[in-house]
Design a protein around this motif. Structure first.
Motif, PDB file in Angstrom:
ATOM      1  N   ASN A 110     -23.362  39.339 -35.521  1.00 32.13           N
ATOM      2  CA  ASN A 110     -24.509  39.298 -36.412  1.00 32.13           C
ATOM      3  C   ASN A 110     -24.676  37.862 -36.898  1.00 32.13           C
ATOM      4  OD1 ASN A 110     -26.017  39.416 -39.029  1.00 32.13           O
ATOM      5  ND2 ASN A 110     -26.073  41.601 -38.544  1.00 32.13           N
ATOM      6  N   ASN A 111     -25.819  37.280 -36.568  1.00 32.64           N
ATOM      7  CA  ASN A 111     -26.065  35.870 -36.886  1.00 32.64           C
ATOM      8  C   ASN A 111     -27.017  35.672 -38.064  1.00 32.64           C
ATOM      9  OD1 ASN A 111     -24.533  35.251 -34.572  1.00 32.64           O
ATOM     10  ND2 ASN A 111     -26.341  35.399 -33.263  1.00 32.64           N
ATOM     11  N   GLU A 112     -27.229  36.736 -38.845  1.00 35.43           N
ATOM     12  CA  GLU A 112     -28.269  36.676 -39.860  1.00 35.43           C
ATOM     13  C   GLU A 112     -27.951  35.661 -40.962  1.00 35.43           C
ATOM     14  OE1 GLU A 112     -29.491  41.348 -39.159  1.00 35.43           O
ATOM     15  OE2 GLU A 112     -28.393  40.754 -40.968  1.00 35.43           O
ATOM     16  N   ILE A 113     -26.722  35.655 -41.454  1.00 37.27           N
ATOM     17  CA  ILE A 113     -26.370  34.719 -42.534  1.00 37.27           C
ATOM     18  C   ILE A 113     -26.426  33.278 -42.032  1.00 37.27           C
ATOM     19  CG2 ILE A 113     -24.508  33.949 -44.050  1.00 37.27           C
ATOM     20  CD1 ILE A 113     -23.676  36.859 -44.361  1.00 37.27           C
ATOM     21  N   GLU A 114     -25.895  33.051 -40.832  1.00 40.35           N
ATOM     22  CA  GLU A 114     -25.923  31.697 -40.271  1.00 40.35           C
ATOM     23  C   GLU A 114     -27.362  31.218 -40.071  1.00 40.35           C
ATOM     24  OE1 GLU A 114     -24.200  34.190 -39.256  1.00 40.35           O
ATOM     25  OE2 GLU A 114     -22.080  33.635 -39.068  1.00 40.35           O
ATOM     26  N   SER A 115     -28.225  32.112 -39.589  1.00 45.02           N
ATOM     27  CA  SER A 115     -29.617  31.725 -39.364  1.00 45.02           C
ATOM     28  C   SER A 115     -30.335  31.454 -40.679  1.00 45.02           C
ATOM     29  CB  SER A 115     -30.345  32.825 -38.585  1.00 45.02           C
ATOM     30  OG  SER A 115     -29.818  32.951 -37.280  1.00 45.02           O
ATOM     31  N   ALA A 150     -32.182  28.020 -41.733  1.00 41.58           N
ATOM     32  CA  ALA A 150     -33.568  27.955 -42.214  1.00 41.58           C
ATOM     33  C   ALA A 150     -33.649  27.233 -43.551  1.00 41.58           C
ATOM     34  CB  ALA A 150     -34.137  29.363 -42.331  1.00 41.58           C
ATOM     35  N   LEU A 151     -32.706  27.515 -44.457  1.00 37.34           N
ATOM     36  CA  LEU A 151     -32.719  26.879 -45.773  1.00 37.34           C
ATOM     37  C   LEU A 151     -32.483  25.370 -45.676  1.00 37.34           C
ATOM     38  CD1 LEU A 151     -30.737  29.537 -47.868  1.00 37.34           C
ATOM     39  CD2 LEU A 151     -33.198  29.089 -47.892  1.00 37.34           C
ATOM     40  N   ARG A 152     -31.790  24.963 -44.626  1.00 39.96           N
ATOM     41  CA  ARG A 152     -31.562  23.523 -44.410  1.00 39.96           C
ATOM     42  C   ARG A 152     -32.686  22.886 -43.603  1.00 39.96           C
ATOM     43  NH1 ARG A 152     -26.088  25.452 -42.949  1.00 39.96           N
ATOM     44  NH2 ARG A 152     -24.724  25.185 -44.768  1.00 39.96           N
TER      45      ARG A 152
END
Length: 575
Positions: free
Chosen positions: A145-150, A154-156
């Motif tokens: 699950n890559n949701e937190i990394e993505s 995005a925030l960066r």
């Protein structure tokens, strides 16, 4: 003679009951809310893989396991078998083999499952291996699950890899999660695959209506949503074209900008009039598709065909001959919100109990969605012209309303938008036509698209979700939010009473017994989220007050006592 007839009727009822039980048992449902950043659980993954393996994936070179098993056993085409109304022993056999095979796959991998299926059912391992390799790829993607990394990317302001937006069963290419969802090229809608799939759904809809009413519907009101047509590459649009009896034609750039008339000899049925209500998102994303639909209606209306075989031409001629309307107005069939506006707001009115009669809800739907989108005979584009009288006139001829369900994750009691749109337009039709339309939904969540009535769909979702311990216990694992989700299901169920009077009274009774009249369950819910429990209780009492449910006085008194008890608790906590 009479005893034989009685026996046949009994056997038919038993068969229908059996099929309903199998349908409930095999229904794939979410057993909890998605937790951001968390991978799928083991049991959920196995059920998903079984459902994915039930469909042909030509783009992956993978065959559906049920079809492979049916062929190897010498049974024939599985899709034909699915449409066979006779007893389902053969289907049970195939389903059982497929379920066992997926279990073996989980234990032994792709090669082991292919070998096991060859031994069990005689399926050539070379035929089934591509399917198991696809399942292996999906299983691996489900574990990550890559949701937190993505989100952090995005925030960066960093690049987030794109991916399609769809249901996993419909398109496994949505995995892995955590990608930047993209839509589709509107000029590609409907895709050739979507148009091919839509034929069966459109014909099944007409067959169901004809069996129940003895004739084809003169006009069908359809609801089209933007996200649904993104996920299915325009299957709802394709169904509208099939009802009209036309097919899309692509230019040198593969854009669907023209239509071709399907001859009546090939169609073998009348062309059905369609009134199309699209969501605000659909309006914004699929402007070329709206133009294609408008063009299709205009071409069909101009055909020199017998009125009894072309209901579009029949309706347009009647309106023009009656005077007071030109061809451009009479042929308008595509409606949405005014430019920049979204939603019918029927859901908000129902949730807030801010309506007096059912006609209030129908009037609100028309007020919000009566803006025409078309192109006149001179080629001038009409974008969002208010046309309340035109919409009311179109709805007065509608005999059936219809919408697709295309996701295992979101059904008609999961979100309020279904009763907002399909319920809203059905209520508007009932007011304009002075007759309740037949209300249908197509379910493409299993092999062989099935057309169900609204009442059947509500019963199915109630039994598989709201009253199913696997579903509500899965929700309760999420504490406060889980109780809110249960209350939300009850609200959405009530919405179908408000807009279509389509909820069986026993459903409200069983909801009361399951969540409120059982002291242990009531206390669990109250400790987790007393506000949602109070809202749920008040909603059940409102269902009674509005005449949708007449339970025993003992039940009503208990619910009223619970309201007092919950109110006192809320007051105490405030103080």
């Amino acid at each position: 003679m009479n005893s034989r007839k009685t026996g046949n009727e009994r056997d038919a009822r038993v068969l229908r009951l059996y099929e309903q039980l199998v349908e409930i048992e095999q229904r794939l449902i979410p057993t909890g809310l998605h937790v951001f950043g968390r991978a799928s659980e083991l049991q959920e993954k196995a059920d998903l893989l079984r459902m994915v393996a039930s469909f042909d994936r030509p783009e992956q070179g993978a065959r559906a396991l049920p079809g492979l098993v049916a062929e190897a056993l010498g049974i024939g085409d599985f899709d034909t078998l699915m449409r066979d109304p006779s007893p389902g022993d053969t289907r049970d056999l195939i389903d059982g083999i497929v379920s066992e095979t997926v279990q073996v796959f989980g234990e032994s991998g792709a090669s082991g499952a292919a070998d096991w299926l060859k031994e069990k059912a005689g399926v050539d391992a070379a035929e089934s291996l591509p399917t198991f390799l696809l399942l292996a790829k999906i299983a691996k993607q489900l574990e990550s699950n890559n949701e937190i990394e993505s989100l952090m990317h995005a925030l960066r302001g960093r690049y987030v890899e794109p991916g399609p937006g769809a249901d996993i069963v419909q398109n496994p290419g949505v995995l892995p999660t955590g990608r930047n969802t993209h839509a589709v090229n509107p000029y590609s809608v409907p895709s050739p695959a979507a148009f091919a799939r839509a034929e069966h759904a459109a014909e099944a809809l007409l067959l169901r209506y004809r069996e129940e009413n003895g004739h084809y519907p003169r006009a069908v009101a359809m609801v089209l949503w933007g996200l649904d047509n993104i996920k299915t590459q325009g299957e709802g649009v394709a169904q509208a074209l099939w009802l009209l009896g036309v097919r899309p034609v692509r230019d040198a750039l593969n854009r669907a900008t023209e239509i071709e008339i399907i001859p009546l000899e090939e169609l073998r049925r009348p062309r059905v009039d369609v009134v199309i209500t699209v969501s605000g998102i659909f309006r914004d994303l699929f402007t070329p598709t709206m133009a294609l639909l408008d063009k299709a209606v205009r071409r069909v209306a101009a055909l020199d065909e017998p009125s009894e075989m072309n209901f579009v031409r029949q309706s347009v001629r009647e309106k023009v001959d009656a005077g007071g309307s030109n061809f451009d107005d009479a042929v308008t069939r595509v409606f949405s919100n005014a430019p920049g506006n979204y939603g019918a707001n029927v859901n908000f009115m129902v949730a807030g109990s801010q309506w007096e009669t059912a006609d209030t809800l129908g009037n609100l739907f028309v007020t919000r969605k009566c803006f025409a989108y078309a192109r006149d005979s001179g080629g001038q584009t009409i974008e969002g012209r208010e046309a309340r009288d035109l919409m009311n006139d179109n709805l007065s001829r509608v005999e059936a309303t219809y919408q697709n369900i295309d996701s295992i994750e979101v059904g008609i009691t999961d979100v309020d938008h279904y009763f907002e749109y399909l319920g809203g337009i059905s209520r508007a039709v009932e007011k304009c036509a002075q007759a309740r339309p037949s209300i249908y939904l197509s379910d493409s969540l299993s092999p062989g698209t099935k057309i169900r009535s609204l009442e059947e769909t509500i019963r199915l979702e109630t039994r598989t979700k709201t009253l199913n311990p696997k579903w509500y216990e899965g929700m309760l694992k999420h504490g406060f939010r889980g109780v809110a989700e249960i209350e939300n299901h009850v609200l959405n169920t009530f919405g179908w009473s408000a807009t279509a009077d389509a909820v069986d009274p026993w459903i409200y009774t069983e909801i009361s017994k399951t969540f409120l009249l059982d002291p242990i369950m009531f206390n669990r819910l109250r400790e987790l989220n007393s506000d949602s429990v109070r809202s749920l209780t008040k909603r059940l009492l409102e269902a009674h007050e509005r005449g949708y449910w007449s339970p025993d006085e003992e039940i009503l008194e208990k619910l009223r006592d619970l309201i007092i008890e919950l109110g006192a608790q809320a007051k105490h906590m405030t103080v």
